[in-house]
Design an enzyme around this catalytic site. Structure first.
Site, PDB file in Angstrom:
ATOM      1  CG  ASP A  61      -1.980  -1.094   1.166  1.00 55.64           C
ATOM      2  OD1 ASP A  61      -2.288  -1.559   0.056  1.00 55.64           O
ATOM      3  OD2 ASP A  61      -2.459  -1.508   2.238  1.00 55.64           O
ATOM      4  CD  GLN A  62       3.591   2.600   2.490  1.00 60.35           C
ATOM      5  OE1 GLN A  62       4.046   3.738   2.454  1.00 60.35           O
ATOM      6  NE2 GLN A  62       2.599   2.257   3.298  1.00 60.35           N
TER       7      GLN A  62
END
EC number: 3.5.1.10
Length: 286
Positions: free
Chosen positions: A230-231
């Site tokens: 999720d980066q």
């Protein structure tokens, strides 16, 4: 109304005087008719970004020759660039688990030709949506993922994606973490819709995390997938206001609408080559 046949040149390079002049002169010398243009100078990074649509039949050569003729300019400007043909539809592979709303929305937009893509297949770790997908005439691949078979399962997904000549993969609420080697194999090709306004509430059950924290805004984020969970570079986000009377189930229900909108909008930006990735950020020419 269908847009006319065009080529899209998207590029970034170190900022300097004369970038636009060099590119515009090249196009003008060959009779290139510019349909749309967008530019952005990042003063902090010292980098310049551009996107130009050119009427395809205004040029005296095909795309392959365009690349050869433009290459010296790209090298002189230290440019990262690509050019695509609007007549060549991108091939979209959708991955989904048991949440149906994003899948339903994407297939509805595809069926109505709002999304001008080819969908060679849908891949899922569950059988739930086989009938729905095959009703649309799209092949469905069931690839179960367990603790014991993850390496083989993701190798199979990799194989299917390459076999169908996919060039864009969408995780439409696919609730599995892709391994680093799969993420690295297709940089800038894998889009994920995360049900949170990142960077807040990464990982599982973000709406429940948001409820526990008592937030007043919840959101959704579409980003490119990288090995870091999720980066990845963010393409688009949106939010909706909530209050103390909303339950976790309410937040989930509100969030589904945002997720569909953000994913569809981000996918359109991607398909139209409106997104340029630089490091862990994006420039999006809307």
């Amino acid at each position: 109304m269908q847009r006319q046949h065009h080529y899209t040149l998207s590029a970034s390079c170190p900022d300097r005087v004369g970038i636009v002049a060099k590119v515009a002169s090249f196009l003008a010398e060959h009779g290139g008719w510019i349909l749309e243009t967008a530019h952005h100078a990042d003063n902090e990074e010292g980098r310049y970004f551009m996107r130009i649509e050119v009427k395809a039949d205004s040029l005296p050569f095909m795309l392959s020759e365009f690349r050869e003729r433009f290459r010296p300019i790209g090298e002189a400007l230290e440019m990262r660039w690509k050019i695509t043909d609007s007549a060549v539809k991108k091939r979209l592979v959708i991955l989904v688990s048991k949440q149906e709303h994003c899948l339903y929305d994407l297939l509805s937009r595809w069926q109505s030709k709002e999304l001008d893509v080819e969908i060679p297949c849908v891949i899922s770790n569950h059988e739930d949506f086989r009938g729905f997908v095959e009703w649309h005439g799209i092949p469905f691949h069931h690839v179960p993922v367990t603790r014991d078979n993850k390496e083989q399962a993701f190798a199979e997904i990799h194989r299917i994606y390459e076999e169908v000549s996919g060039d864009t993969m969408v995780l439409a609420r696919y609730m599995q973490i892709l391994p680093p080697d799969l993420c690295s194999a297709f940089p800038g090709q894998i889009l994920n819709i995360h049900h949170s306004f990142l960077p807040s509430f990464v990982g599982a059950k973000p709406y429940h995390q948001a409820y526990a924290r008592g937030v007043k805004l919840i959101g959704a984020t579409c980003h490119y997938v990288t090995p870091d969970l999720d980066q990845g570079p963010i393409i688009d986000q949106d939010v909706i206001r909530v209050d103390h009377s909303d339950t976790p189930d309410d937040l989930v229900r509100y969030g589904k609408d945002i997720e569909k909108t953000v994913l569809a909008r981000s996918l359109r930006y991607h398909l139209e080559d409106r997104v340029i990735v630089h490091g862990n950020k994006t420039v999006v020419f809307r």
